[in-house]
Design a protein around this motif. Sequence first.
Motif, PDB file in Angstrom:
ATOM      1  N   ILE A 242      16.357  -9.712 -32.762  1.00 16.12           N
ATOM      2  CA  ILE A 242      15.344  -8.733 -32.407  1.00 16.12           C
ATOM      3  C   ILE A 242      15.877  -7.363 -32.805  1.00 16.12           C
ATOM      4  O   ILE A 242      16.877  -6.905 -32.266  1.00 16.12           O
ATOM      5  CB  ILE A 242      15.029  -8.771 -30.907  1.00 16.12           C
ATOM      6  CG1 ILE A 242      14.453 -10.143 -30.536  1.00 16.12           C
ATOM      7  CG2 ILE A 242      14.058  -7.667 -30.531  1.00 16.12           C
ATOM      8  CD1 ILE A 242      14.032 -10.267 -29.093  1.00 16.12           C
TER       9      ILE A 242
ATOM     10  N   ASP B 128       8.486 -18.017 -25.933  1.00 19.05           N
ATOM     11  CA  ASP B 128       9.198 -16.919 -25.277  1.00 19.05           C
ATOM     12  C   ASP B 128       9.748 -15.921 -26.279  1.00 19.05           C
ATOM     13  O   ASP B 128       9.596 -14.716 -26.116  1.00 19.05           O
ATOM     14  CB  ASP B 128      10.340 -17.480 -24.429  1.00 19.05           C
ATOM     15  CG  ASP B 128       9.834 -18.301 -23.269  1.00 19.05           C
ATOM     16  OD1 ASP B 128       8.719 -18.025 -22.808  1.00 19.05           O
ATOM     17  OD2 ASP B 128      10.558 -19.202 -22.827  1.00 19.05           O
ATOM     18  N   ARG B 129      10.405 -16.443 -27.314  1.00 21.15           N
ATOM     19  CA  ARG B 129      10.972 -15.543 -28.305  1.00 21.15           C
ATOM     20  C   ARG B 129       9.904 -14.674 -28.946  1.00 21.15           C
ATOM     21  O   ARG B 129      10.080 -13.473 -29.096  1.00 21.15           O
ATOM     22  CB  ARG B 129      11.725 -16.355 -29.375  1.00 21.15           C
ATOM     23  CG  ARG B 129      12.032 -15.585 -30.655  1.00 21.15           C
ATOM     24  CD  ARG B 129      12.884 -14.334 -30.426  1.00 21.15           C
ATOM     25  NE  ARG B 129      14.145 -14.636 -29.855  1.00 21.15           N
ATOM     26  CZ  ARG B 129      15.303 -14.597 -30.523  1.00 21.15           C
ATOM     27  NH1 ARG B 129      15.313 -14.239 -31.771  1.00 21.15           N
ATOM     28  NH2 ARG B 129      16.432 -14.897 -29.922  1.00 21.15           N
TER      29      ARG B 129
ATOM     30  N   PHE C 270       6.974 -13.837 -27.765  1.00 16.86           N
ATOM     31  CA  PHE C 270       6.493 -12.836 -26.819  1.00 16.86           C
ATOM     32  C   PHE C 270       7.510 -11.703 -26.680  1.00 16.86           C
ATOM     33  O   PHE C 270       7.140 -10.524 -26.618  1.00 16.86           O
ATOM     34  CB  PHE C 270       6.193 -13.470 -25.448  1.00 16.86           C
ATOM     35  CG  PHE C 270       4.813 -14.052 -25.378  1.00 16.86           C
ATOM     36  CD1 PHE C 270       3.722 -13.234 -25.117  1.00 16.86           C
ATOM     37  CD2 PHE C 270       4.587 -15.408 -25.592  1.00 16.86           C
ATOM     38  CE1 PHE C 270       2.439 -13.757 -25.055  1.00 16.86           C
ATOM     39  CE2 PHE C 270       3.309 -15.941 -25.551  1.00 16.86           C
ATOM     40  CZ  PHE C 270       2.230 -15.120 -25.277  1.00 16.86           C
ATOM     41  N   ALA C 271       8.790 -12.058 -26.621  1.00 16.92           N
ATOM     42  CA  ALA C 271       9.832 -11.022 -26.548  1.00 16.92           C
ATOM     43  C   ALA C 271       9.712 -10.094 -27.753  1.00 16.92           C
ATOM     44  O   ALA C 271       9.729  -8.865 -27.617  1.00 16.92           O
ATOM     45  CB  ALA C 271      11.219 -11.662 -26.494  1.00 16.92           C
TER      46      ALA C 271
ATOM     47  N   TYR D  55       6.474  -7.873 -27.481  1.00 17.87           N
ATOM     48  CA  TYR D  55       6.604  -6.727 -26.575  1.00 17.87           C
ATOM     49  C   TYR D  55       7.563  -5.680 -27.139  1.00 17.87           C
ATOM     50  O   TYR D  55       7.364  -4.473 -26.970  1.00 17.87           O
ATOM     51  CB  TYR D  55       7.081  -7.187 -25.196  1.00 17.87           C
ATOM     52  CG  TYR D  55       5.946  -7.677 -24.320  1.00 17.87           C
ATOM     53  CD1 TYR D  55       5.022  -6.776 -23.788  1.00 17.87           C
ATOM     54  CD2 TYR D  55       5.791  -9.029 -24.026  1.00 17.87           C
ATOM     55  CE1 TYR D  55       3.984  -7.219 -22.977  1.00 17.87           C
ATOM     56  CE2 TYR D  55       4.755  -9.473 -23.225  1.00 17.87           C
ATOM     57  CZ  TYR D  55       3.849  -8.564 -22.702  1.00 17.87           C
ATOM     58  OH  TYR D  55       2.824  -8.989 -21.899  1.00 17.87           O
ATOM     59  N   TYR D  56       8.589  -6.154 -27.792  1.00 22.47           N
ATOM     60  CA  TYR D  56       9.552  -5.225 -28.390  1.00 22.47           C
ATOM     61  C   TYR D  56       8.879  -4.369 -29.466  1.00 22.47           C
ATOM     62  O   TYR D  56       9.052  -3.150 -29.520  1.00 22.47           O
ATOM     63  CB  TYR D  56      10.710  -6.030 -28.982  1.00 22.47           C
ATOM     64  CG  TYR D  56      11.796  -5.196 -29.586  1.00 22.47           C
ATOM     65  CD1 TYR D  56      12.800  -4.645 -28.786  1.00 22.47           C
ATOM     66  CD2 TYR D  56      11.840  -4.952 -30.952  1.00 22.47           C
ATOM     67  CE1 TYR D  56      13.811  -3.884 -29.335  1.00 22.47           C
ATOM     68  CE2 TYR D  56      12.847  -4.184 -31.504  1.00 22.47           C
ATOM     69  CZ  TYR D  56      13.829  -3.653 -30.697  1.00 22.47           C
ATOM     70  OH  TYR D  56      14.831  -2.894 -31.248  1.00 22.47           O
TER      71      TYR D  56
ATOM     72  N   LYS E 285       5.687  -3.791 -29.678  1.00 25.23           N
ATOM     73  CA  LYS E 285       4.709  -2.939 -28.990  1.00 25.23           C
ATOM     74  C   LYS E 285       5.396  -1.699 -28.431  1.00 25.23           C
ATOM     75  O   LYS E 285       4.922  -0.575 -28.590  1.00 25.23           O
ATOM     76  CB  LYS E 285       4.047  -3.753 -27.872  1.00 25.23           C
ATOM     77  CG  LYS E 285       2.937  -3.049 -27.116  1.00 25.23           C
ATOM     78  CD  LYS E 285       1.954  -4.057 -26.538  1.00 25.23           C
ATOM     79  CE  LYS E 285       0.927  -3.424 -25.613  1.00 25.23           C
ATOM     80  NZ  LYS E 285       1.462  -3.183 -24.256  1.00 25.23           N
ATOM     81  N   GLU E 286       6.554  -1.915 -27.805  1.00 26.00           N
ATOM     82  CA  GLU E 286       7.282  -0.782 -27.242  1.00 26.00           C
ATOM     83  C   GLU E 286       7.633   0.241 -28.332  1.00 26.00           C
ATOM     84  O   GLU E 286       7.619   1.437 -28.096  1.00 26.00           O
ATOM     85  CB  GLU E 286       8.577  -1.286 -26.598  1.00 26.00           C
ATOM     86  CG  GLU E 286       9.344  -0.179 -25.902  1.00 26.00           C
ATOM     87  CD  GLU E 286      10.827  -0.450 -25.850  1.00 26.00           C
ATOM     88  OE1 GLU E 286      11.281  -1.494 -26.360  1.00 26.00           O
ATOM     89  OE2 GLU E 286      11.550   0.404 -25.314  1.00 26.00           O
ATOM     90  N   HIS E 287       7.959  -0.261 -29.514  1.00 28.88           N
ATOM     91  CA  HIS E 287       8.359   0.629 -30.600  1.00 28.88           C
ATOM     92  C   HIS E 287       7.173   1.087 -31.449  1.00 28.88           C
ATOM     93  O   HIS E 287       7.363   1.593 -32.559  1.00 28.88           O
ATOM     94  CB  HIS E 287       9.423  -0.047 -31.465  1.00 28.88           C
ATOM     95  CG  HIS E 287      10.747  -0.119 -30.766  1.00 28.88           C
ATOM     96  ND1 HIS E 287      11.056  -1.130 -29.901  1.00 28.88           N
ATOM     97  CD2 HIS E 287      11.818   0.718 -30.768  1.00 28.88           C
ATOM     98  CE1 HIS E 287      12.279  -0.927 -29.430  1.00 28.88           C
ATOM     99  NE2 HIS E 287      12.751   0.173 -29.931  1.00 28.88           N
TER     100      HIS E 287
ATOM    101  N   ASP F 150      18.103 -18.056 -42.864  1.00 27.63           N
ATOM    102  CA  ASP F 150      19.450 -17.554 -43.118  1.00 27.63           C
ATOM    103  C   ASP F 150      20.079 -18.146 -44.375  1.00 27.63           C
ATOM    104  O   ASP F 150      21.217 -17.817 -44.719  1.00 27.63           O
ATOM    105  CB  ASP F 150      20.366 -17.868 -41.915  1.00 27.63           C
ATOM    106  CG  ASP F 150      19.967 -17.033 -40.709  1.00 27.63           C
ATOM    107  OD1 ASP F 150      19.149 -16.112 -40.864  1.00 27.63           O
ATOM    108  OD2 ASP F 150      20.481 -17.307 -39.620  1.00 27.63           O
TER     109      ASP F 150
ATOM    110  N   ASP G 179       6.616  -2.578 -21.714  1.00 26.68           N
ATOM    111  CA  ASP G 179       6.796  -3.424 -22.899  1.00 26.68           C
ATOM    112  C   ASP G 179       8.245  -3.864 -23.068  1.00 26.68           C
ATOM    113  O   ASP G 179       8.524  -5.034 -23.303  1.00 26.68           O
ATOM    114  CB  ASP G 179       6.352  -2.664 -24.154  1.00 26.68           C
ATOM    115  CG  ASP G 179       4.870  -2.390 -24.157  1.00 26.68           C
ATOM    116  OD1 ASP G 179       4.135  -3.178 -23.540  1.00 26.68           O
ATOM    117  OD2 ASP G 179       4.443  -1.406 -24.777  1.00 26.68           O
TER     118      ASP G 179
ATOM    119  N   ALA H 227       9.658  -7.582 -22.993  1.00 26.55           N
ATOM    120  CA  ALA H 227      10.435  -8.105 -24.130  1.00 26.55           C
ATOM    121  C   ALA H 227      11.744  -8.703 -23.631  1.00 26.55           C
ATOM    122  O   ALA H 227      12.122  -9.820 -23.983  1.00 26.55           O
ATOM    123  CB  ALA H 227      10.704  -6.991 -25.153  1.00 26.55           C
TER     124      ALA H 227
ATOM    125  N   TYR I 119      11.076 -12.030 -21.615  1.00 23.50           N
ATOM    126  CA  TYR I 119      10.841 -13.205 -22.464  1.00 23.50           C
ATOM    127  C   TYR I 119      12.100 -13.622 -23.202  1.00 23.50           C
ATOM    128  O   TYR I 119      12.355 -14.806 -23.403  1.00 23.50           O
ATOM    129  CB  TYR I 119       9.715 -12.919 -23.456  1.00 23.50           C
ATOM    130  CG  TYR I 119       8.345 -13.138 -22.873  1.00 23.50           C
ATOM    131  CD1 TYR I 119       7.890 -14.431 -22.596  1.00 23.50           C
ATOM    132  CD2 TYR I 119       7.509 -12.075 -22.583  1.00 23.50           C
ATOM    133  CE1 TYR I 119       6.635 -14.636 -22.047  1.00 23.50           C
ATOM    134  CE2 TYR I 119       6.241 -12.274 -22.030  1.00 23.50           C
ATOM    135  CZ  TYR I 119       5.812 -13.561 -21.765  1.00 23.50           C
ATOM    136  OH  TYR I 119       4.575 -13.779 -21.225  1.00 23.50           O
TER     137      TYR I 119
END
Lengths: 338, 338, 338, 338
Positions: free
Chosen positions: B117, B182-183, B185-186, B189-190, B192-194, B263, D182, D186, D189
């Motif tokens: 992330i 879960d990943r 969504f994480a 949201y990350y 979205k925050e940025h 990778d 958010d 993040a 999750y």
Amino acid sequence: RSCALVLNKALSSNLIIPDFQGFCGEIKKIYEDLKKVKGGKNADYIPQLSRVNPNYLGVSVCTVDGQRCSFGDTDIPFCIQSCSKALNYAINVAEHGPGFVHKFLGKEPSGVGFNQIGLDKNGLPHNPMINPGAISCCSVLKKDESLADRFDYATNEYKKMAGEEFIGFSNATFLSEKSEADRNFAIGYYLKEHNVFPENCSLFETLDLYFQLCSVEATADSASVISATLANGGVCPTTKEVCVTADSVRNTLSLMYSCGMYDYSGEWAFEVGLPAKSGVAGSIFIVVPGVMGICVWSPPLDELGNSYRGILFAKMLIKKFAFHQFDTVQGDVKKIDP
Amino acid sequence: RSCALVLNKALSSNLIIPDFQGFCGEIKKIYEDLKKVKGGKNADYIPQLSRVNPNYLGVSVCTVDGQRCSFGDTDIPFCIQSCSKALNYAINVAEHGPGFVHKFLGKEPSGVGFNQIGLDKNGLPHNPMINPGAISCCSVLKKDESLADRFDYATNEYKKMAGEEFIGFSNATFLSEKSEADRNFAIGYYLKEHNVFPENCSLFETLDLYFQLCSVEATADSASVISATLANGGVCPTTKEVCVTADSVRNTLSLMYSCGMYDYSGEWAFEVGLPAKSGVAGSIFIVVPGVMGICVWSPPLDELGNSYRGILFAKMLIKKFAFHQFDTVQGDVKKIDP
Amino acid sequence: RSCALVLNKALSSNLIIPDFQGFCGEIKKIYEDLKKVKGGKNADYIPQLSRVNPNYLGVSVCTVDGQRCSFGDTDIPFCIQSCSKALNYAINVAEHGPGFVHKFLGKEPSGVGFNQIGLDKNGLPHNPMINPGAISCCSVLKKDESLADRFDYATNEYKKMAGEEFIGFSNATFLSEKSEADRNFAIGYYLKEHNVFPENCSLFETLDLYFQLCSVEATADSASVISATLANGGVCPTTKEVCVTADSVRNTLSLMYSCGMYDYSGEWAFEVGLPAKSGVAGSIFIVVPGVMGICVWSPPLDELGNSYRGILFAKMLIKKFAFHQFDTVQGDVKKIDP
Amino acid sequence: RSCALVLNKALSSNLIIPDFQGFCGEIKKIYEDLKKVKGGKNADYIPQLSRVNPNYLGVSVCTVDGQRCSFGDTDIPFCIQSCSKALNYAINVAEHGPGFVHKFLGKEPSGVGFNQIGLDKNGLPHNPMINPGAISCCSVLKKDESLADRFDYATNEYKKMAGEEFIGFSNATFLSEKSEADRNFAIGYYLKEHNVFPENCSLFETLDLYFQLCSVEATADSASVISATLANGGVCPTTKEVCVTADSVRNTLSLMYSCGMYDYSGEWAFEVGLPAKSGVAGSIFIVVPGVMGICVWSPPLDELGNSYRGILFAKMLIKKFAFHQFDTVQGDVKKIDP
């Protein structure tokens, strides 16, 4: 009669750039536009680089069938600096095979700043286009011979790739490089600690060879032949001499494509899409695989360490010609396929 | 008479693979060798993937002039999963232009693990081939329309690229993906925050679209046509329909080349040298630009998440044919240039 | 009569450990339990360390009022190695003031592996307890004097802190350290490149001083007095000589507390809660501020490079006595407050 | 007569700060100097924080034997925000034991920015003082009970630690926090994906509890009693109630010391040397172990997110009094040991 026409066309289209004169006209226009541009700043960590006239601008083209054109200062010697990294790797793989060479260095972009000290997941420097891998590469090159012979060998190979055109050496640059080499000594000791070098390798000799090959001189003209040799599968287009193997060329071009332009490499691959290597004296060796080699030289650098006008040249070139590796000639294309 | 011969040869060499039958024979040999190989393990984070028969193996080829061959299980539907990332990006750039799309995502390999992330130096997800960039990409796609219309739009575009061949949807996969997310969504949201998403963007709708497009189905046959459309500058080789722009294709192939194989991407670019995208259901879309599209499908994955037999296929292909972007046909080459 | 009792008690409680005999009995029990423990492995990067008898075990205690006890091999000389880092910092800050010294090094845990090459957010090595900061620290120490005088100065200071007890020098260790110093040379050049050192600093002299002070010898007995001097605000408890300033002691203890135990430092601060510094020859200098200094010495190391039995000793000590900086003597405490 | 004097002195020195009036005078001077200082800026990510009068300044002291003094706005409620992290950890360890709690979170500084998303080498959030660990901590707290009971339990514990003084709740803050969350979603999750939470844990309930406990209110007065309870080994100095265990206090103080002040924590430990926790509403809970608890509250924050005047207060305090954990009272000390 129509048969003769067909034959004629077939013949002419054997030339990789059928209308070479038209092509040169387009390059000249780019050169003249560039000539008016100011920007960037000479490298200044050693006086030999800071003193070079920042107005110098040279553009040389050499196709894989030996057609050539040159604009501006294409016969002034400059130090090839990091452009040597690509050549040393090519020579090394041709000489020792990829399997052996890649025991000492990796094959991927590092993903971090080009001058970070660190190793890849296999404990090797990331690739031969950045300092740690380039130093490792030098440690391997004809490693059992004397320093003098190793230097001779490398510069002879450079000269073959340049079609026996100008290859020189700036001893003043070498001495300055060596005296301003804290980072490279740090890298060298770090690699030594991690057992990256071949057995019995002398760190000081390795660094000497590295600095010396950075101090080798070329002109835009001779460098365009070197690039064309890489574009031509390792065969010099002017002398027809086989210089490096096809395997070696494929690997070298792959890594120039992904790692050749310092921290601009990712953006370069996306926007320009051509294998290239830049050096801190302001040169960029550009390879259009199967088509031509180009050298553009202009000393002032942008903040990522690439020639300011060299980058502009590449962008203007790629805007006009369908040279990007993933340019297509189908569909709604407006670019020239020369 | 000799004139007729010349004309004939000119005609036949208009076909991109003049001896297509011979070529198919070689592909068949690779397929048969692969058939004997065991290795890898189906993805198991959702039951829909773990339950698929691990013995399935399909290889389909479609050239840019529409010649085709298929071996094995090439008409069994599978979820395209991450292969949708490449298509969504292509559609997006074709629809909105690269300038707009790249306000929301970057264009370079991330250099770190594909599921980290984080954002690039411009505060954007690194590229559209990994989850953060792919989610960002979905947020942009026809963003002012309803979710239903956006899904319809995307799958219609997929179908055009597939020459109107099979494109399906696995609702069970969609529901499972969503419940194991879960990943994602994480990441969502990350981002979205940025403030990575466009204004008024609904995170939940964006993720729904993302999961739905991962759950779209294709067969190796239809996927090979999609790949061929990318190989052909955005024009479907079977229907001649213009699907995506040349710009979009260039960008998409550039990023598939550098970032398409999780990778393993760096190693893939160096060793195989072709644009490709893999998905966790075991498919790899491979593009030989200007020549052909290939889809290989085999569910068991290696530890980096790519189809175990798919990777083997690519290595065997590239050993035999000069398809690596930097393969050369000059010099000491022993590979086939079909 | 009752008055005499009060006075008597007041007098006796002036001793920092009123029942010192009882306390020594507890330490002896720990020593005897430790004696039975096997585990860890001598450092082996130089023969001088690998050859030391791994069975040696010494525990020495010296309180701030000069009471002492010793168990086991407490008069055998060992190289203090990284324990010198704490002393060099203490001497430096006492001599030059914290403001000057911290122009050349930081004051926080690095958060990354102790031997990473990197700088903190201010472009300085993170702290004096790990190699980069320790080398930087040596570059500052009496920097305008000759190497001989600098070495003399440092060892004289060590000897004052040790109450004039044994301080020696192992020239063989020094020579070995110097010849196995790739990492430290890499660090040195890296710091030099980043202009971390004072002006006119000689990298080679700095590293020589660093290696020499690592090769200084002490015994568990003399080292316990050094630790006690730090516990006692810089005043040697046996000679009453003022060795280092209170400021210097506060800073030194702060950094020993947070950074003194290599990559175990965070865990150590949490579990043991005492300032300490370990060295690769198997010594740990432990400071119980205001109470006592301890030296435990046992050559075999755990995988993080700390004395295997030394760590065990600290855990057993802290289980028995309320010595953790944040142990409390209120509430439901079951530990001894000696 | 002399006997009486001795007894008298013994008695008076039973008070932890014998000359408490003198001490309060010094604190008052600091308060008055602070009152003149401008600087920093209220948190503004939610209106409830940005609207608070930035001129508020309160300083409250409560010693472990219950002596108290207050200056300025010490009876105005503020949200304790991140200060709740320290309390939740303390309560948790007291309730479930450190072994159980640390199955879900680590015990070391993270070494990277306080709001990075990542886990420590054991796959756990680094510590309970930063968001990931604090969320994990909330997931454990009385995990088998209803959300209402868990909230009640925690606030009751807070109130016990505050000696039954003011503890409130700002529902508006809770609602705002939840809607601007958010980053915390993040993180949540991300932790869920990595199986950090206990079995059957509801992410939404966990985050609700987390936001609610951030929205609990205290005054500088009540918060100074909470701090004093921690200074006093878990026993409230005003009510004598045993609130949390000695083990729990030791752990809590250790982590407040190393991780309590966001990215300023390393510098704080070095310069101030006291366990503390700051919150984004401008409060800092400061613990002088065995001596006193302090709360300073002033809403404007510095760029690292700590109260601008709160940090200044601590520096002025530590310049005057020998409260730094590693301050010494031997040697050349000029500080007051009150």
